[in-house]
Design an enzyme around this catalytic site. Structure first.
Site, short mmCIF file in Angstrom:
data_model
loop_
_atom_site.label_atom_id
_atom_site.label_comp_id
_atom_site.label_asym_id
_atom_site.label_seq_id
_atom_site.Cartn_x
_atom_site.Cartn_y
_atom_site.Cartn_z
N ASP A 6 31.87 22.95 5.70
CA ASP A 6 33.21 23.40 5.32
C ASP A 6 33.64 24.28 6.49
O ASP A 6 32.90 24.72 7.17
CB ASP A 6 33.19 24.11 3.94
CG ASP A 6 34.51 24.59 3.60
OD1 ASP A 6 35.35 23.85 3.63
OD2 ASP A 6 34.66 25.64 3.27
N SER A 7 34.83 24.33 6.54
CA SER A 7 35.42 25.32 7.55
C SER A 7 35.01 26.81 7.35
O SER A 7 34.99 27.50 8.14
CB SER A 7 36.94 25.37 7.40
OG SER A 7 37.23 25.62 6.12
N CYS A 17 34.92 19.87 2.05
CA CYS A 17 36.13 20.35 2.21
C CYS A 17 37.05 19.29 2.03
O CYS A 17 36.89 18.48 2.64
CB CYS A 17 35.95 20.90 3.84
SG CYS A 17 37.47 21.38 4.42
N GLU A 24 38.85 33.91 3.00
CA GLU A 24 38.09 34.09 4.07
C GLU A 24 38.01 35.56 4.48
O GLU A 24 37.16 36.31 5.08
CB GLU A 24 38.47 33.29 5.29
CG GLU A 24 38.32 31.97 5.19
CD GLU A 24 36.73 31.34 5.59
OE1 GLU A 24 36.16 32.17 6.35
OE2 GLU A 24 36.22 30.58 4.74
N CYS A 48 40.79 22.29 -3.17
CA CYS A 48 40.53 23.06 -1.88
C CYS A 48 39.00 23.88 -2.40
O CYS A 48 39.29 24.48 -3.50
CB CYS A 48 41.52 24.18 -1.48
SG CYS A 48 40.91 25.30 -0.32
N HIS A 62 37.83 26.15 -1.36
CA HIS A 62 38.00 27.72 -1.48
C HIS A 62 38.33 28.19 -2.75
O HIS A 62 38.29 29.60 -3.11
CB HIS A 62 38.84 28.42 -0.41
CG HIS A 62 38.17 28.55 1.07
ND1 HIS A 62 37.67 27.45 1.62
CD2 HIS A 62 37.87 29.46 1.78
CE1 HIS A 62 37.10 27.69 2.81
NE2 HIS A 62 37.36 29.17 2.86
N1 DGL Z 1 37.83 24.52 1.95
C1 DGL Z 1 38.77 23.56 2.51
C2 DGL Z 1 39.22 22.56 1.58
O1 DGL Z 1 38.67 21.94 0.59
C3 DGL Z 1 39.92 24.20 3.22
C4 DGL Z 1 39.76 25.33 4.22
C5 DGL Z 1 40.58 25.46 5.29
O2 DGL Z 1 41.80 25.61 5.35
O3 DGL Z 1 39.99 25.69 6.32
O4 DGL Z 1 40.31 22.15 1.86
#
Ligand code: DGL
Length: 283
Positions: free
Chosen positions: A21-22, A84, A169, A201, A203
Site C-alpha cells: 500500500d502507499s 490499495c 498518515e 480506500c 486507509h
Molecule cells: N490506501 C489507499 C487506497 O486504498 C490510498 C492511499 C493514498 O492515497 O495514498 O486507495
C-alpha cells in the site's frame, strides 16, 4: 553443492504473501487476512515516504507500484496483494501484464482488492450503493464500471475524500478537525440514503467508528478487509499449486519507506500485536 542445495531449497520455500500500500492503509486488509489465515508468512510494505498516492496521476502511480512489485518479488514474495484501491484502479492490470506474462513466473500472482469488493457489494444489495475513495479512485470510475458490468441498473453515488488519507498518515484522524472533515464529506453522501457504503480506500477503516456513526444505522458500511480475506481463502483453496508453495510460519515482516518508529506506533494503536520490528527500506 550442499550449500547450493540449501540455498535453492530456502528460496523455494521462502515464499510469502506480501501486501503493498502507499502507507498504513493496507494493514487494515492484512489484519483481516491474518485473522482468517494465521498460518502463512506475511510481508507488509508501505510506501509512507511517498504517500498519499491518491492525488497522483495514473502514470505516476504505475511507476511507483512497478518499483514496489519488483522489490517485493526480489524479497521472495510470490503472492502480492495490492492492498490499495488507488493502485488497483490505475495499475493492477498493467502490473499483472508486465510481471506475470513470462512462463517462468507461473506461480507468482498479483491480486487486487476491488473485484472481490464489487462482487460482494453487488450480491448484497438491491438499493443505492455509495462509494468513497481517493480522488484517483473516484476519477477512475472503476467502481461504477465494475458494478455496472454485474448489474447494469445499479444505482451509485460516489464521493472523493482527498483530505482523509493525509490526516490518517499524519496520525491526526482521531482529532476533532479530522472528524469534522469526514462529516462534511459524508453529509452529501448521506442525503442519498445509500443501502451500503463502500469505504473504497484501505486507509478509511482507521476512521471506521466515525464513518459508521455519521452514516447511521440505515447504511451498512462494508469491511473491505474481511471481504478480501474471505476471497483470498477461497482463492487458495481453488489454487493448490499456489497454496502449496507458500511458506507456513508465524513470521510477519513490516517494511516502510517512511519512519519505522512512527510506523510501529501507528499499527500498534490500530490493534496490531505481532509487530516485533519494522524496517526502513528504500526501493
Ligand atoms: N490506501 C489507499 C487506497 O486504498 C490510498 C492511499 C493514498 O492515497 O495514498 O486507495
Amino acid at each position: 553443492l550442499c550449500q547450493q542445495q540449501n540455498f535453492t531449497a530456502y528460496f523455494q520455500t521462502n515464499q510469502m504473501i506480501a501486501f503493498f500500500d502507499s502507507g498504513y492503509g493496507g494493514y487494515t486488509i492484512m489484519a483481516e487476512v491474518e485473522k482468517l489465515l494465521p498460518d502463512y508468512e506475511y510481508l507488509y510494505l508501505g510506501d509512507n515516504f511517498r504517500a498519499p498516492y491518491g492525488n497522483h496521476s495514473p502514470d505516476r502511480i504505475k511507476d511507483l507500484s512497478e518499483s514496489a512489485v519488483e522489490y517485493l518479488f526480489a524479497q521472495g514474495a510470490t503472492l502480492i496483494i495490492i492492498a490499495c484501491n488507488t493502485i488497483c484502479a490505475s495499475s493492477l492490470r498493467h502490473l499483472q501484464e508486465k510481471y506475470l506474462r513470462e512462463p517462468n513466473v507461473k506461480n507468482r500472482k498479483i491480486l487486487g482488492i476491488i473485484t472481490p469488493t464489487v462482487e460482494y457489494a453487488a450480491q448484497k444489495v438491491r438499493g443505492k450503493i455509495a462509494v468513497i475513495g481517493t480522488r484517483a479512485t473516484i476519477e477512475s470510475q472503476v467502481y461504477d464500471i465494475e458494478l455496472t458490468k454485474i448489474d447494469p441498473k445499479v444505482s451509485l453515488v460516489s464521493k472523493a475524500c482527498p483530505l482523509l488519507v493525509p490526516l490518517i498518515e499524519e496520525n491526526w484522524h482521531k482529532k476533532p478537525e479530522a472528524k469534522m472533515i469526514l462529516k462534511k464529506y459524508l453529509h452529501s453522501v448521506k442525503t442519498h440514503n445509500p443501502e451500503i457504503l463502500i469505504p473504497a480506500c484501505t486507509h478509511y477503516p482507521f476512521m471506521d467508528k466515525d464513518i459508521r456513526r455519521f452514516m447511521g444505522k440505515k447504511t451498512i458500511v462494508l469491511n473491505q478487509g474481511e471481504i478480501v480475506a474471505n476471497s483470498l481463502k477461497n482463492y487458495l483453496q481453488r489454487h493448490p499449486e499456489i497454496e502449496s508453495n507458500l511458506k507456513k510460519s508465524s513470521i510477519r515482516n513490516f517494511q516502510t519507506t517512511g519512519d519505522a518508529e512512527k510506523f510501529s506506533e501507528m499499527l500498534r494503536n490500530a490493534g496490531a500485536k505481532h509487530i516485533l520490528q519494522v524496517e526502513k527500506v528504500v526501493f
